[in-house]
Design a protein around this motif. Structure first.
Motif, PDB file in Angstrom:
ATOM      1  N   TYR A   1     100.662 -57.999  50.019  1.00  0.00           N
ATOM      2  CA  TYR A   1     100.409 -58.701  51.278  1.00  0.00           C
ATOM      3  C   TYR A   1      98.950 -58.535  51.651  1.00  0.00           C
ATOM      4  O   TYR A   1      98.415 -57.433  51.567  1.00  0.00           O
ATOM      5  CB  TYR A   1     101.270 -58.111  52.402  1.00  0.00           C
ATOM      6  CG  TYR A   1     102.743 -58.379  52.245  1.00  0.00           C
ATOM      7  CD1 TYR A   1     103.353 -59.436  52.909  1.00  0.00           C
ATOM      8  CD2 TYR A   1     103.534 -57.574  51.437  1.00  0.00           C
ATOM      9  CE1 TYR A   1     104.713 -59.685  52.764  1.00  0.00           C
ATOM     10  CE2 TYR A   1     104.893 -57.808  51.290  1.00  0.00           C
ATOM     11  CZ  TYR A   1     105.472 -58.868  51.954  1.00  0.00           C
ATOM     12  OH  TYR A   1     106.813 -59.105  51.816  1.00  0.00           O
ATOM     13  N   SER A   2      98.329 -59.603  52.080  1.00  0.00           N
ATOM     14  CA  SER A   2      96.971 -59.566  52.623  1.00  0.00           C
ATOM     15  C   SER A   2      97.084 -59.969  54.081  1.00  0.00           C
ATOM     16  O   SER A   2      97.170 -61.159  54.399  1.00  0.00           O
ATOM     17  CB  SER A   2      96.049 -60.528  51.870  1.00  0.00           C
ATOM     18  OG  SER A   2      95.888 -60.109  50.537  1.00  0.00           O
ATOM     19  N   LEU A   3      97.137 -58.954  54.948  1.00  0.00           N
ATOM     20  CA  LEU A   3      97.335 -59.217  56.372  1.00  0.00           C
ATOM     21  C   LEU A   3      95.998 -59.350  57.077  1.00  0.00           C
ATOM     22  O   LEU A   3      95.112 -58.500  56.920  1.00  0.00           O
ATOM     23  CB  LEU A   3      98.135 -58.085  57.025  1.00  0.00           C
ATOM     24  CG  LEU A   3      99.510 -57.779  56.458  1.00  0.00           C
ATOM     25  CD1 LEU A   3     100.183 -56.673  57.277  1.00  0.00           C
ATOM     26  CD2 LEU A   3     100.382 -59.024  56.428  1.00  0.00           C
ATOM     27  N   SER A   4      95.861 -60.402  57.862  1.00  0.00           N
ATOM     28  CA  SER A   4      94.688 -60.583  58.708  1.00  0.00           C
ATOM     29  C   SER A   4      94.963 -59.860  60.019  1.00  0.00           C
ATOM     30  O   SER A   4      95.963 -60.134  60.688  1.00  0.00           O
ATOM     31  CB  SER A   4      94.436 -62.061  58.967  1.00  0.00           C
ATOM     32  OG  SER A   4      94.199 -62.739  57.752  1.00  0.00           O
ATOM     33  N   ILE A   5      94.075 -58.930  60.380  1.00  0.00           N
ATOM     34  CA  ILE A   5      94.287 -58.055  61.538  1.00  0.00           C
ATOM     35  C   ILE A   5      93.138 -58.216  62.520  1.00  0.00           C
ATOM     36  O   ILE A   5      91.975 -58.309  62.119  1.00  0.00           O
ATOM     37  CB  ILE A   5      94.347 -56.578  61.091  1.00  0.00           C
ATOM     38  CG1 ILE A   5      95.434 -56.358  60.041  1.00  0.00           C
ATOM     39  CG2 ILE A   5      94.517 -55.638  62.283  1.00  0.00           C
ATOM     40  CD1 ILE A   5      96.839 -56.444  60.530  1.00  0.00           C
ATOM     41  N   THR A   6      93.471 -58.212  63.818  1.00  0.00           N
ATOM     42  CA  THR A   6      92.456 -58.125  64.865  1.00  0.00           C
ATOM     43  C   THR A   6      92.810 -56.981  65.806  1.00  0.00           C
ATOM     44  O   THR A   6      93.967 -56.573  65.893  1.00  0.00           O
ATOM     45  CB  THR A   6      92.333 -59.420  65.695  1.00  0.00           C
ATOM     46  OG1 THR A   6      93.588 -59.704  66.321  1.00  0.00           O
ATOM     47  CG2 THR A   6      91.887 -60.592  64.846  1.00  0.00           C
TER      48      THR A   6
END
Length: 122
Positions: A81-86
């Motif tokens: 998984y490549s999760l985009s996080i803010t």
């Protein structure tokens, strides 16, 4: 007397190149890891968000950055998984940073089996 006030004028920064691993048979609510972020202001980071890459809604992220398994139905099938996080401090939101979650099998993968008579099944 001069008073200086720290303005909340700097966005948090999610640390780059973070990666975690979780076993494919992990139950829902299993802790995967905690995302690290910093804020140059004195204000605390108040929330984290997964903005992309969460196939099957497999993971959740808490306001303290802790990632847990939300739905373990197809963890292995969608790995990695490549999760985009803010991260947010309540006023400013960080740029998106990608973190990686690799799903492991936690054991040997059998591709053949030896029978007692010496024959092999594959």
């Amino acid at each position: 007397m001069i008073n200086l006030n720290d303005l909340n004028d700097t966005a948090p920064v999610v640390s780059a190149a973070q990666s975690f691993a979780v076993n494919s048979v992990a139950g829902n609510s299993t802790v995967v890891g905690t995302v690290v972020a910093t804020d140059d202001d004195t204000s605390a980071i108040t929330a984290f968000s997964i903005t992309n890459g969460n196939t099957g809604t497999a993971f959740a992220i808490a306001n303290d950055g802790e990632i847990t398994v939300l739905d373990n139905t197809n963890l292995l099938a969608n790995s990695p998984y490549s999760l985009s996080i803010t991260a947010s401090d309540g006023v400013n939101t960080s740029n998106v940073e990608t973190i990686t979650i690799n799903v492991t099998t936690g054991g040997a993968v059998w591709d053949s089996f030896n029978w007692d008579d010496g024959s092999t099944w594959q």
